[in-house]
Design a protein around this motif. Structure first.
Motif, PDB file in Angstrom:
ATOM      1  N   MET A   1     -35.584  18.552  -4.695  1.00 24.13           N
ATOM      2  CA  MET A   1     -34.595  17.486  -4.842  1.00 24.13           C
ATOM      3  C   MET A   1     -35.224  16.133  -4.532  1.00 24.13           C
ATOM      4  O   MET A   1     -36.158  16.058  -3.731  1.00 24.13           O
ATOM      5  CB  MET A   1     -33.434  17.710  -3.864  1.00 24.13           C
ATOM      6  CG  MET A   1     -32.614  18.956  -4.133  1.00 24.13           C
ATOM      7  SD  MET A   1     -31.727  18.927  -5.695  1.00 24.13           S
ATOM      8  CE  MET A   1     -30.531  17.645  -5.403  1.00 24.13           C
ATOM      9  N   PRO A   2     -34.702  15.077  -5.147  1.00 25.14           N
ATOM     10  CA  PRO A   2     -35.181  13.731  -4.794  1.00 25.14           C
ATOM     11  C   PRO A   2     -34.887  13.473  -3.316  1.00 25.14           C
ATOM     12  O   PRO A   2     -33.862  13.926  -2.792  1.00 25.14           O
ATOM     13  CB  PRO A   2     -34.350  12.792  -5.665  1.00 25.14           C
ATOM     14  CG  PRO A   2     -33.682  13.639  -6.678  1.00 25.14           C
ATOM     15  CD  PRO A   2     -33.650  15.032  -6.159  1.00 25.14           C
ATOM     16  N   LEU A   3     -35.768  12.743  -2.654  1.00 24.99           N
ATOM     17  CA  LEU A   3     -35.526  12.379  -1.262  1.00 24.99           C
ATOM     18  C   LEU A   3     -34.247  11.560  -1.175  1.00 24.99           C
ATOM     19  O   LEU A   3     -33.952  10.744  -2.060  1.00 24.99           O
ATOM     20  CB  LEU A   3     -36.707  11.581  -0.711  1.00 24.99           C
ATOM     21  CG  LEU A   3     -38.030  12.347  -0.621  1.00 24.99           C
ATOM     22  CD1 LEU A   3     -39.153  11.405  -0.184  1.00 24.99           C
ATOM     23  CD2 LEU A   3     -37.928  13.533   0.326  1.00 24.99           C
ATOM     24  N   LYS A   4     -33.478  11.769  -0.112  1.00 25.83           N
ATOM     25  CA  LYS A   4     -32.187  11.085   0.033  1.00 25.83           C
ATOM     26  C   LYS A   4     -32.339   9.570   0.102  1.00 25.83           C
ATOM     27  O   LYS A   4     -31.447   8.834  -0.299  1.00 25.83           O
ATOM     28  CB  LYS A   4     -31.462  11.608   1.264  1.00 25.83           C
ATOM     29  CG  LYS A   4     -31.001  13.040   1.083  1.00 25.83           C
ATOM     30  CD  LYS A   4     -30.156  13.508   2.228  1.00 25.83           C
ATOM     31  CE  LYS A   4     -29.943  14.991   2.102  1.00 25.83           C
ATOM     32  NZ  LYS A   4     -28.668  15.389   1.675  1.00 25.83           N
ATOM     33  N   ALA A   5     -33.475   9.097   0.590  1.00 25.43           N
ATOM     34  CA  ALA A   5     -33.690   7.649   0.717  1.00 25.43           C
ATOM     35  C   ALA A   5     -33.959   6.977  -0.629  1.00 25.43           C
ATOM     36  O   ALA A   5     -33.891   5.752  -0.734  1.00 25.43           O
ATOM     37  CB  ALA A   5     -34.851   7.388   1.662  1.00 25.43           C
ATOM     38  N   LEU A   6     -34.243   7.762  -1.661  1.00 29.16           N
ATOM     39  CA  LEU A   6     -34.579   7.207  -2.969  1.00 29.16           C
ATOM     40  C   LEU A   6     -33.398   7.288  -3.929  1.00 29.16           C
ATOM     41  O   LEU A   6     -32.556   8.173  -3.828  1.00 29.16           O
ATOM     42  CB  LEU A   6     -35.760   7.961  -3.579  1.00 29.16           C
ATOM     43  CG  LEU A   6     -37.068   7.902  -2.798  1.00 29.16           C
ATOM     44  CD1 LEU A   6     -38.128   8.731  -3.490  1.00 29.16           C
ATOM     45  CD2 LEU A   6     -37.537   6.474  -2.644  1.00 29.16           C
ATOM     46  N   LEU A   7     -33.371   6.365  -4.866  1.00 27.21           N
ATOM     47  CA  LEU A   7     -32.355   6.411  -5.914  1.00 27.21           C
ATOM     48  C   LEU A   7     -32.607   7.609  -6.816  1.00 27.21           C
ATOM     49  O   LEU A   7     -33.744   8.020  -7.017  1.00 27.21           O
ATOM     50  CB  LEU A   7     -32.405   5.131  -6.745  1.00 27.21           C
ATOM     51  CG  LEU A   7     -32.020   3.842  -6.032  1.00 27.21           C
ATOM     52  CD1 LEU A   7     -32.214   2.655  -6.969  1.00 27.21           C
ATOM     53  CD2 LEU A   7     -30.585   3.906  -5.540  1.00 27.21           C
TER      54      LEU A   7
END
Length: 83
Positions: free
Chosen positions: A10-16
């Protein structure tokens, strides 16, 4: 020993997450107003042959870090079970 592995990247939560944002907006456009914060990732399944669970875990982490995910932008979790 043979193991089955299920990996979620999954994309990191801090990134869009532009793909997730587009799907989230599309959900609202077609009447799913109660759905928000969609995040889009990858689900990978594989089998690995290894002499021990520890070595299988080590190889899975290597594969995730080197080819299955981009550690700069994505995180991963996995479930390993004996075949």
């Amino acid at each position: 020993m043979k193991f089955f592995v299920e990996i979620n990247v999954m994309p990191l939560k801090a990134l869009l997450d532009p793909q997730g944002k587009a799907v989230s907006q599309s959900m609202k456009n077609i009447g799913f107003n109660e759905i928000s914060n969609v995040r889009i990732g990858k689900h990978i399944t594989l089998e690995i042959e290894s002499e021990s669970k520890e070595k299988a875990l080590e190889r899975i982490n290597q594969a995730c870090n080197r080819i299955l995910s981009n550690p700069i932008m994505e995180g991963y979790e996995y479930i390993l079970r004996e075949a």
